[in-house]
Design a protein around this motif. Sequence first.
Motif, PDB file in Angstrom:
ATOM      1  N   LEU A 243       0.968  -1.218   0.171  1.00 23.08           N
ATOM      2  CA  LEU A 243       0.015   0.162  -0.396  1.00 23.08           C
ATOM      3  C   LEU A 243       1.014   1.201   0.082  1.00 23.08           C
ATOM      4  O   LEU A 243       0.387   1.819  -0.852  1.00 23.08           O
ATOM      5  N   LYS A 244       1.788   0.837   0.189  1.00 23.76           N
ATOM      6  CA  LYS A 244       2.780   2.727   0.970  1.00 23.76           C
ATOM      7  C   LYS A 244       3.250   3.221  -0.135  1.00 23.76           C
ATOM      8  O   LYS A 244       3.354   3.937  -0.492  1.00 23.76           O
ATOM      9  N   THR A 245       3.480   1.870  -1.124  1.00 27.03           N
ATOM     10  CA  THR A 245       4.669   2.228  -2.536  1.00 27.03           C
ATOM     11  C   THR A 245       3.958   1.834  -3.185  1.00 27.03           C
ATOM     12  O   THR A 245       4.472   1.642  -4.614  1.00 27.03           O
ATOM     13  N   SER A 246       2.673   1.996  -3.586  1.00 23.78           N
ATOM     14  CA  SER A 246       2.142   1.380  -4.457  1.00 23.78           C
ATOM     15  C   SER A 246       1.557   3.232  -5.167  1.00 23.78           C
ATOM     16  O   SER A 246       1.554   4.379  -4.567  1.00 23.78           O
ATOM     17  N   GLU A 247       1.549   2.817  -6.937  1.00 24.51           N
ATOM     18  CA  GLU A 247       1.212   5.129  -6.909  1.00 24.51           C
ATOM     19  C   GLU A 247      -0.130   5.519  -6.360  1.00 24.51           C
ATOM     20  O   GLU A 247       0.037   6.550  -6.801  1.00 24.51           O
ATOM     21  N   ASP A 248      -0.768   4.612  -6.646  1.00 25.12           N
ATOM     22  CA  ASP A 248      -2.788   4.596  -6.432  1.00 25.12           C
ATOM     23  C   ASP A 248      -2.529   3.816  -4.726  1.00 25.12           C
ATOM     24  O   ASP A 248      -2.892   2.533  -4.976  1.00 25.12           O
ATOM     25  N   ILE A 249      -2.157   4.478  -3.634  1.00 27.64           N
ATOM     26  CA  ILE A 249      -3.093   3.669  -2.280  1.00 27.64           C
ATOM     27  C   ILE A 249      -4.022   3.254  -2.505  1.00 27.64           C
ATOM     28  O   ILE A 249      -4.753   1.604  -2.215  1.00 27.64           O
ATOM     29  N   LEU A 250      -5.372   4.224  -3.076  1.00 25.90           N
ATOM     30  CA  LEU A 250      -6.709   3.875  -3.047  1.00 25.90           C
ATOM     31  C   LEU A 250      -7.048   2.310  -3.670  1.00 25.90           C
ATOM     32  O   LEU A 250      -7.541   2.265  -3.443  1.00 25.90           O
ATOM     33  N   GLU A 251      -6.232   2.508  -5.618  1.00 27.49           N
ATOM     34  CA  GLU A 251      -6.868   1.947  -5.964  1.00 27.49           C
ATOM     35  C   GLU A 251      -6.509   0.382  -5.572  1.00 27.49           C
ATOM     36  O   GLU A 251      -6.711  -0.896  -5.690  1.00 27.49           O
ATOM     37  N   LYS A 252      -5.017  -0.033  -5.175  1.00 29.09           N
ATOM     38  CA  LYS A 252      -4.658  -0.900  -4.688  1.00 29.09           C
ATOM     39  C   LYS A 252      -4.917  -1.595  -3.567  1.00 29.09           C
ATOM     40  O   LYS A 252      -5.306  -2.895  -3.289  1.00 29.09           O
ATOM     41  N   SER A 253      -5.418  -0.348  -2.225  1.00 25.30           N
ATOM     42  CA  SER A 253      -6.476  -1.273  -1.217  1.00 25.30           C
ATOM     43  C   SER A 253      -7.725  -1.663  -1.695  1.00 25.30           C
ATOM     44  O   SER A 253      -8.274  -2.857  -1.272  1.00 25.30           O
ATOM     45  N   VAL A 254      -8.263  -0.748  -3.647  1.00 20.48           N
ATOM     46  CA  VAL A 254      -9.446  -1.663  -3.006  1.00 20.48           C
ATOM     47  C   VAL A 254      -9.600  -2.988  -3.633  1.00 20.48           C
ATOM     48  O   VAL A 254     -10.072  -4.055  -3.856  1.00 20.48           O
ATOM     49  N   ARG A 255      -8.080  -3.029  -4.389  1.00 20.69           N
ATOM     50  CA  ARG A 255      -7.815  -4.199  -4.956  1.00 20.69           C
ATOM     51  C   ARG A 255      -7.774  -6.036  -4.596  1.00 20.69           C
ATOM     52  O   ARG A 255      -7.813  -7.014  -4.466  1.00 20.69           O
ATOM     53  N   LEU A 256      -7.361  -5.336  -2.668  1.00 16.70           N
ATOM     54  CA  LEU A 256      -6.306  -5.817  -2.412  1.00 16.70           C
ATOM     55  C   LEU A 256      -8.005  -6.840  -1.465  1.00 16.70           C
ATOM     56  O   LEU A 256      -8.168  -7.517  -1.073  1.00 16.70           O
TER      57      LEU A 256
END
Length: 322
Positions: A243-256
């Motif tokens: 999450l912290k290193t993703s370019e888009d933390i929101l999009e990454k959290s949704v996928r998770l």
Amino acid sequence: MFLEKIKAAESGVMLYGITPPKTGTSPERVTEIAQKTIERLTGLDVDALVVYDVQDESARTAEERPFPFITALDPLTFAADYLDALSIPKIIYRPAGKFSNEELSTWLEELHEHNFYPVFVGVPAPDFPVKTSLSEAYKIWSKHQTTSVIGAVTIPERHNVLNDEDARIVEKMSSGVSYFISQCVFNLDYAKRVIEDLALRCSQQQITPPTVIFTLTACGSAKTLHFMEWLGIHVPDDLKEELKTSEDILEKSVRLCLDIASALTTFCMERSMPFGFNIESVAIRKAEIEASIHMANSISQMLKDKGVRKALKVRDESPISQ
């Protein structure tokens, strides 16, 4: 209908959770917020709306709160006075211990008049003076048990430490609780462990398992991630780093969250555990609200594809655009 699904222990229950506007918000602004909520949720394929009771949990930990605590409007008042046009059932959280038996009884009567359903939660800190115990609160509610259902909270993180969440759940079931809404899940293993142990305990005691509803929340910033951890939500180190290193933390959290939902669906189906999901939307940023709507639609469709949720009946309202 939410009531029938819970009483029948039907899997695939979908909830959507919100917090009321903050105290001091003008009636005009509260009306505006409520109208936007109604427009956003009308036509969304969920069985009920959860309205949280916001409590200050600062006394629970010595760590400084990442965000300042702001009191919110009473959830029953907000739901009854401002969200009446939203036809889905409402689930109202209530810290039973903060109220006397008489106050709680009066509150339950009002709740019942609106066909709302209660979830009793604990007090904000262990040393908080308790006016009504949870067992007493369940007894007060029991007069409504033929026409209502009552929920409780389950915390996978607590099970990881104390290893007794399954026993807590079964004990509350004996008081009439038939469904449990989890704390936000980011640690899949913790949630699985609760289900595994609960399924085993129910099998050993030859009792029907309750419905477990997993809460999922999109995370839009590193500060929000820190706040989740402050609240006691465990985020595994590898996910935290992603999450912290993703370019888009929101999009990454949704996928998770979608991956977690899929994994828990398979896990619960394999163990014949009634389950569902509660998509939490407690942020005020438009992008995070839209992400929660996307999650609700995606998980609802996933459940239909797996055969555990019936297709939404055609309504007059137009579907919400994504």
